[in-house]
Design an enzyme around this catalytic site. Structure first.
Site, mmCIF file in Angstrom:
data_model
loop_
_atom_site.group_PDB
_atom_site.id
_atom_site.type_symbol
_atom_site.label_atom_id
_atom_site.label_comp_id
_atom_site.label_asym_id
_atom_site.label_seq_id
_atom_site.Cartn_x
_atom_site.Cartn_y
_atom_site.Cartn_z
ATOM 1 N N SER A 1 33.190 -56.154 -69.287
ATOM 2 C CA SER A 1 31.993 -56.784 -68.741
ATOM 3 C C SER A 1 31.913 -58.238 -69.196
ATOM 4 C CB SER A 1 30.760 -55.983 -69.172
ATOM 5 O OG SER A 1 29.612 -56.401 -68.474
ATOM 6 N N ASN A 2 30.753 -58.852 -69.112
ATOM 7 C CA ASN A 2 30.578 -60.247 -69.538
ATOM 8 C C ASN A 2 29.171 -60.427 -70.094
ATOM 9 O OD1 ASN A 2 28.729 -61.096 -67.277
ATOM 10 N ND2 ASN A 2 30.511 -60.430 -66.096
#
Ligand code: CTP
Ligand code: CA
Length: 223
Positions: free
Chosen positions: A33-34
């Protein structure tokens, strides 16, 4: 200029927004993810709702409360976000893609937790669909706004994304500028159209939401 103009109305308009990160699972306990918080996309949705629009917010996993009066579509992966957008973009008037979509996902998602073994492990990733570019290719009447998150050559890279993805408006974000970025309540961006670049001062994400919607309304009238 008053950014939160109380008499500016979007009544009768449909606004579609994407927000937040995506999560690309690797196995039942892990994902890629980020750092996106979803705050900018949610702020745009709130602003559009306050201006009287009918709002749909497609959001990846984020720690924010649903906005009353906004149609919330919660998704996890880029592919799920793509499906949600394909189902909703056609009759939107304004589309704003603020989500930080994962560019790649693990090629294989294990059903079982991956056990550690060797000193090194390789992970093969495959490209996700580009949701903004898809809408750019298929839009008819819609006014389309994308974001560009850059760490260098902001104006050049953002302008290229405007062209490549057939956007009407591109919001250029430099991650390394003070007051900008993922987690805070403010943003420092430039607004890019095919023939203008407008560097804005530090604004709250809410003020920027109004500014984006006003700009899109102006672009629609000029069409
Ligand atoms: N975007 C999208 N679908 C993707 C990747 C990006 O819809 N699979 C959208 C984002 O929501 C954003 C815009 O495209 O509005 C630009 O995202 P960004 O990550 O800055 O650009 P990319 O085109 O992915 O290029 P790169 O990450 O290589 O800079
Ligand atoms: Ca990207």
């Amino acid at each position: 200029e008053q950014l939160t103009h109380p008499t500016f109305s979007l009544a009768g308009k449909k606004v579609l927004i994407t927000a937040g990160p995506t999560q690309e699972p690797l196995d039942p306990v892990r994902f890629l993810s980020n750092h996106s918080s979803g705050k900018q996309g949610y702020a745009i949705a709130q602003a559009a709702k306050d201006m009287g629009a009918q709002v749909t917010l497609v959001c990846g996993p984020c720690a924010l409360t649903d906005i009353p009066g906004v149609e919330m579509i919660h998704v996890q992966t880029a592919q799920e976000m793509f499906e949600a957008v394909k189902n909703t973009y056609e009759d939107a008037n304004y589309i704003i893609m603020a989500a930080a979509v994962g560019d790649y996902r693990p090629e294989v998602v294990s059903n079982q937790k991956i056990k550690k073994a060797d000193a090194c492990m390789e992970l093969r990733l495959i490209k996700n669909p580009d949701i903004l570019a898809f809408v750019g290719r298929h839009k008819t009447h819609q006014i389309l706004c994308g974001f560009a998150m850059e760490t260098q050559d902001l104006e050049k890279n953002a302008h290229q994304k405007l062209i490549d993805k057939n956007c009407d408006l591109l919001i250029g974000n430099n991650l390394f500028v003070e007051g900008a970025g993922f987690q805070g309540d403010t943003n420092v961006v430039c607004l890019i159209t095919k023939d203008s670049i407008d560097q804005l001062p530090k604004l709250t994400k809410s003020e920027l939401g109004y500014k984006i919607l006003k700009t899109m309304s102006k672009l629609e009238k000029e069409k």
